[in-house]
Design a protein around this motif. Structure first.
Motif, PDB file in Angstrom:
ATOM      1  N   ILE A   7     -49.937 -93.858 -44.773  1.00 19.16           N
ATOM      2  CA  ILE A   7     -49.969 -94.897 -45.798  1.00 19.16           C
ATOM      3  C   ILE A   7     -49.634 -94.327 -47.167  1.00 19.16           C
ATOM      4  O   ILE A   7     -50.205 -93.352 -47.590  1.00 19.16           O
ATOM      5  CB  ILE A   7     -51.336 -95.572 -45.839  1.00 19.16           C
ATOM      6  N   TYR A 145     -47.005 -99.662 -46.104  1.00 18.09           N
ATOM      7  CA  TYR A 145     -47.245 -98.958 -44.840  1.00 18.09           C
ATOM      8  C   TYR A 145     -45.924 -98.462 -44.262  1.00 18.09           C
ATOM      9  O   TYR A 145     -44.995 -99.232 -44.034  1.00 18.09           O
ATOM     10  CB  TYR A 145     -47.932 -99.891 -43.847  1.00 18.09           C
ATOM     11  N   ASP A 146     -45.863 -97.157 -44.033  1.00 16.89           N
ATOM     12  CA  ASP A 146     -44.677 -96.557 -43.444  1.00 16.89           C
ATOM     13  C   ASP A 146     -45.125 -95.355 -42.622  1.00 16.89           C
ATOM     14  O   ASP A 146     -46.308 -94.997 -42.624  1.00 16.89           O
ATOM     15  CB  ASP A 146     -43.690 -96.136 -44.536  1.00 16.89           C
ATOM     16  N   PHE A 167     -51.880 -95.207 -34.531  1.00 17.24           N
ATOM     17  CA  PHE A 167     -51.742 -96.469 -35.257  1.00 17.24           C
ATOM     18  C   PHE A 167     -53.023 -97.291 -35.181  1.00 17.24           C
ATOM     19  O   PHE A 167     -53.410 -97.953 -36.148  1.00 17.24           O
ATOM     20  CB  PHE A 167     -50.552 -97.252 -34.711  1.00 17.24           C
ATOM     21  N   ASP A 170     -55.229 -95.994 -37.768  1.00 16.81           N
ATOM     22  CA  ASP A 170     -54.783 -96.429 -39.095  1.00 16.81           C
ATOM     23  C   ASP A 170     -55.326 -97.807 -39.455  1.00 16.81           C
ATOM     24  O   ASP A 170     -55.908 -98.026 -40.515  1.00 16.81           O
ATOM     25  CB  ASP A 170     -53.253 -96.484 -39.137  1.00 16.81           C
ATOM     26  N   PHE A 171     -55.087 -98.763 -38.561  1.00 16.83           N
ATOM     27  CA  PHE A 171     -55.476-100.145 -38.857  1.00 16.83           C
ATOM     28  C   PHE A 171     -56.999-100.297 -38.898  1.00 16.83           C
ATOM     29  O   PHE A 171     -57.526-101.072 -39.693  1.00 16.83           O
ATOM     30  CB  PHE A 171     -54.846-101.089 -37.839  1.00 16.83           C
ATOM     31  N   MET A 174     -57.971 -98.976 -42.305  1.00 13.12           N
ATOM     32  CA  MET A 174     -57.574 -99.900 -43.365  1.00 13.12           C
ATOM     33  C   MET A 174     -58.530-101.084 -43.440  1.00 13.12           C
ATOM     34  O   MET A 174     -58.942-101.494 -44.527  1.00 13.12           O
ATOM     35  CB  MET A 174     -56.139-100.376 -43.135  1.00 13.12           C
ATOM     36  N   ILE A 182     -50.630-105.502 -45.772  1.00 17.52           N
ATOM     37  CA  ILE A 182     -49.703-104.385 -45.883  1.00 17.52           C
ATOM     38  C   ILE A 182     -48.308-104.948 -46.112  1.00 17.52           C
ATOM     39  O   ILE A 182     -48.014-106.076 -45.723  1.00 17.52           O
ATOM     40  CB  ILE A 182     -49.711-103.480 -44.637  1.00 17.52           C
ATOM     41  N   SER A 184     -44.162-103.747 -45.548  1.00 17.39           N
ATOM     42  CA  SER A 184     -43.354-102.763 -44.839  1.00 17.39           C
ATOM     43  C   SER A 184     -42.031-102.553 -45.560  1.00 17.39           C
ATOM     44  O   SER A 184     -41.646-103.326 -46.438  1.00 17.39           O
ATOM     45  CB  SER A 184     -43.093-103.224 -43.400  1.00 17.39           C
TER      46      SER A 184
END
Length: 268
Positions: A7, A145-146, A167, A170-171, A174, A182, A184
């Motif tokens: 992030i 978010y990348d 992933f 990550d979520f 977050m 987010i 993109s």
């Protein structure tokens, strides 16, 4: 505080990319304290234009504290490195697409479950100053978010080379941090949209990435951009996590790496 993988926090902040490696670069020291490294492409008594990896930016003489110029051969080395990086990224995307096909093939025939049903009964509402989700005022608490992962050059092209649990983590983090949205830089894989819905995170999805390299006089190029935008919207329009779509990232109205300001070149 735990670090959130992948992030890049972009909450009202714009981060500039500097040239990497050992080669020296032209350097602008701005009066606001920022230092920009790149290649100066134009300089006169009123302004200076510097080329960065993200494109060109122009600053007035009043904004600049001092300038340090590199040798011409050092700037040429930087250009070669930028070109090599672009080519490497293109190769990474191609390789990742091959891995995605192999993963899908190994998992067997895909079952078409159809697009998820829209869960937001009141839909998305917009007026002159507010956004509402399901008739409730929605305050965006968001990040960009990348992907940035060891061994990968970045971007969603590397998605299928990375373990899925990364992933998920990550979520989950977050959501725990109070992030509710987010944005993109390109269309997201369906698996990431699934995670956004699972953790109640809205998405501003960038679906078209044109730029100063685009020939806006070409009907074929413009049609290709429109077709891609329509394709992604059709794919994701019933997703409950989609807040809005973005049709450009950093619109090159004031800078450009390949040909300068597109508005001056093509008009409005």
């Amino acid at each position: 505080m735990k670090k959130i993988n992948f992030i890049y926090i972009l909450f009202f902040t714009f981060f500039l990319c500097a040239a990497g490696g050992r080669a020296a670069a032209d350097t602008l020291y701005l009066k606001n304290g920022r230092i920009l490294k790149g290649i100066i492409t134009k300089r006169d008594d009123k302004s200076v234009t510097i080329r960065l990896k993200i494109g060109e930016m122009t600053f007035t003489s009043e904004q600049i504290d001092k300038i340090k110029e590199a040798a011409p051969e050092e700037n040429e080395e930087i250009k070669r490195r930028w070109k090599a990086l672009r080519e490497a990224r293109q190769a990474e995307v191609k390789k990742s697409r091959g891995l995605a096909k192999e993963r899908r093939k190994a998992s067997g025939p895909a079952k078409d479950k159809g697009a998820p049903a829209v869960k937001i009964k009141g839909g998305i509402g917009v007026d002159t100053s507010n956004i509402s989700v399901d008739t409730r005022l929605f305050y965006i608490k968001g990040v960009a978010y990348d992907i940035n992962y060891p061994g990968c050059l970045g971007g969603m092209g590397a998605y299928y080379r990375i373990p899925a649990d990364i992933f998920e983590k990550d979520f989950k983090m977050m959501s725990a941090a109070g992030i509710n949205c987010i944005r993109s830089y390109e269309p997201l894989p369906p698996e990431l949209l699934d995670l956004a819905e699972k953790y109640n995170i809205m998405v501003i999805e960038n679906i078209v990435y044109s730029g100063d390299w685009t020939n806006y006089k070409s009907a074929d190029e413009l049609k290709a951009l429109i077709d891609e935008a329509v394709r992604i919207v059709q794919r994701d329009k019933r997703r409950s996590c989609i807040l809005m779509w973005s049709i450009w990232n950093d619109a090159p109205f004031t800078w450009g790496q390949h040909g300068g300001n597109v508005v001056k070149r093509y008009g409005l």
